[in-house]
Design a protein around this motif. Structure first.
Motif, PDB file in Angstrom:
ATOM      1  N   GLY A  58      -2.991-118.479  67.563  1.00 43.25           N
ATOM      2  CA  GLY A  58      -3.595-117.231  68.018  1.00 43.25           C
ATOM      3  C   GLY A  58      -2.884-116.727  69.259  1.00 43.25           C
ATOM      4  N   PHE A  59      -2.699-115.417  69.331  1.00 51.98           N
ATOM      5  CA  PHE A  59      -1.985-114.819  70.455  1.00 51.98           C
ATOM      6  C   PHE A  59      -2.724-113.590  70.961  1.00 51.98           C
ATOM      7  N   ALA A  60      -2.543-113.307  72.248  1.00 50.87           N
ATOM      8  CA  ALA A  60      -3.110-112.105  72.860  1.00 50.87           C
ATOM      9  C   ALA A  60      -1.964-111.184  73.266  1.00 50.87           C
ATOM     10  N   ALA A  61      -2.234-109.877  73.254  1.00 50.42           N
ATOM     11  CA  ALA A  61      -1.237-108.886  73.675  1.00 50.42           C
ATOM     12  C   ALA A  61      -1.962-107.655  74.188  1.00 50.42           C
ATOM     13  N   LEU A  62      -1.308-106.946  75.078  1.00 45.70           N
ATOM     14  CA  LEU A  62      -1.869-105.724  75.645  1.00 45.70           C
ATOM     15  C   LEU A  62      -1.937-104.631  74.589  1.00 45.70           C
ATOM     16  N   GLU A  63      -3.103-104.001  74.474  1.00 42.46           N
ATOM     17  CA  GLU A  63      -3.304-102.951  73.482  1.00 42.46           C
ATOM     18  C   GLU A  63      -2.346-101.782  73.700  1.00 42.46           C
TER      19      GLU A  63
END
Length: 240
Positions: free
Chosen positions: A120-125
């Motif tokens: 799982g990864f997060a990124a700026l919208e």
């Protein structure tokens, strides 16, 4: 441009959460490499700076609606964005990196090694980081956040394997959380030029900003700003 000189101020759109480019201190002041840069530009034009903070995903729309005169917020110059607005620069080159609590994750050499449904990864919208994740890590789970601090919190809480974002932000995040066991890539996955977004219908303003950027580069002011903000310094203690 007449509309700016008459007003006597330069309205600058930024997100305010991208250390060391732009960030809020404990006292609520917005500071950073880009803030110093845009103040130098405005000073050369004889204008006062008014910083307008908003979510990253809203910045280009605000520029198109004439709510700000320019955008400087770690924004990569891409063909898609350049079809909407003009760009001056680049004023620096960055690249996509990973911030993680796992040395295994940040030890990879290519994103293909992490393209796994179990990751799982997060990124700026609305960022190129989100686009990169959807393109290169399509099998993995992606969570978008309205600000980068939200992505860091998800990494610290173990909700995602890593935050995908620009390399300088990853480096600063490691320094900000020395006890968290964070690490980032040694070499970014990509090379990305960062530029100042400007109105598409004002070529004279674009030319003016571009010329002043060249002047700041030739007089070594940009180099001095880099030394100030891209080295571990007293400003880290001022962050929340």
């Amino acid at each position: 441009p007449e509309r700016i000189s008459t007003r006597g101020e330069l309205r600058v759109g930024l997100s305010g959460d991208q250390p060391p480019l732009n960030m809020r201190t404990k006292q609520g002041e917005i500071v950073g490499f880009e803030v110093d840069l845009v103040r130098a530009l405005a000073g050369a034009m004889g204008l006062e700076v008014r910083l307008v903070e908003m979510p990253f995903a809203d910045l280009l729309s605000a520029l198109e609606r004439d709510e700000v005169d320019l955008v400087i917020s770690g924004m990569t110059i891409t063909p898609e964005r350049n079809a909407r607005v003009a760009f001056a620069g680049p004023y620096m080159v960055s690249g996509k990196s990973l911030l993680s609590k796992s040395a295994e994750v940040t030890g990879v050499e290519s994103p293909e090694e992490l393209d796994d449904p179990a990751r799982g990864f997060a990124a700026l919208e609305g960022s190129t980081s989100e686009a990169f994740a959807r393109r290169e890590l399509g099998r993995a789970r992606l969570v978008t956040t309205p600000d980068l601090d939200g992505g860091v919190r998800k990494v610290l809480a173990g909700e995602v394997d890593a935050l995908i974002t620009d390399h300088p932000f990853c480096q600063v995040s490691v320094l900000r959380h020395p006890e968290a066991g964070l690490s980032c890539l040694q070499t970014p996955f990509t090379i990305e030029p960062l530029g100042i977004a400007l109105p598409a219908d004002d070529p004279l303003f674009v030319n003016l900003v571009d010329n002043y950027l060249v002047t700041l580069r030739e007089t070594a002011m940009l180099a001095r700003f880099r030394v100030k903000w891209f080295s571990e310094g007293p400003w880290l203690a001022d962050l929340p």
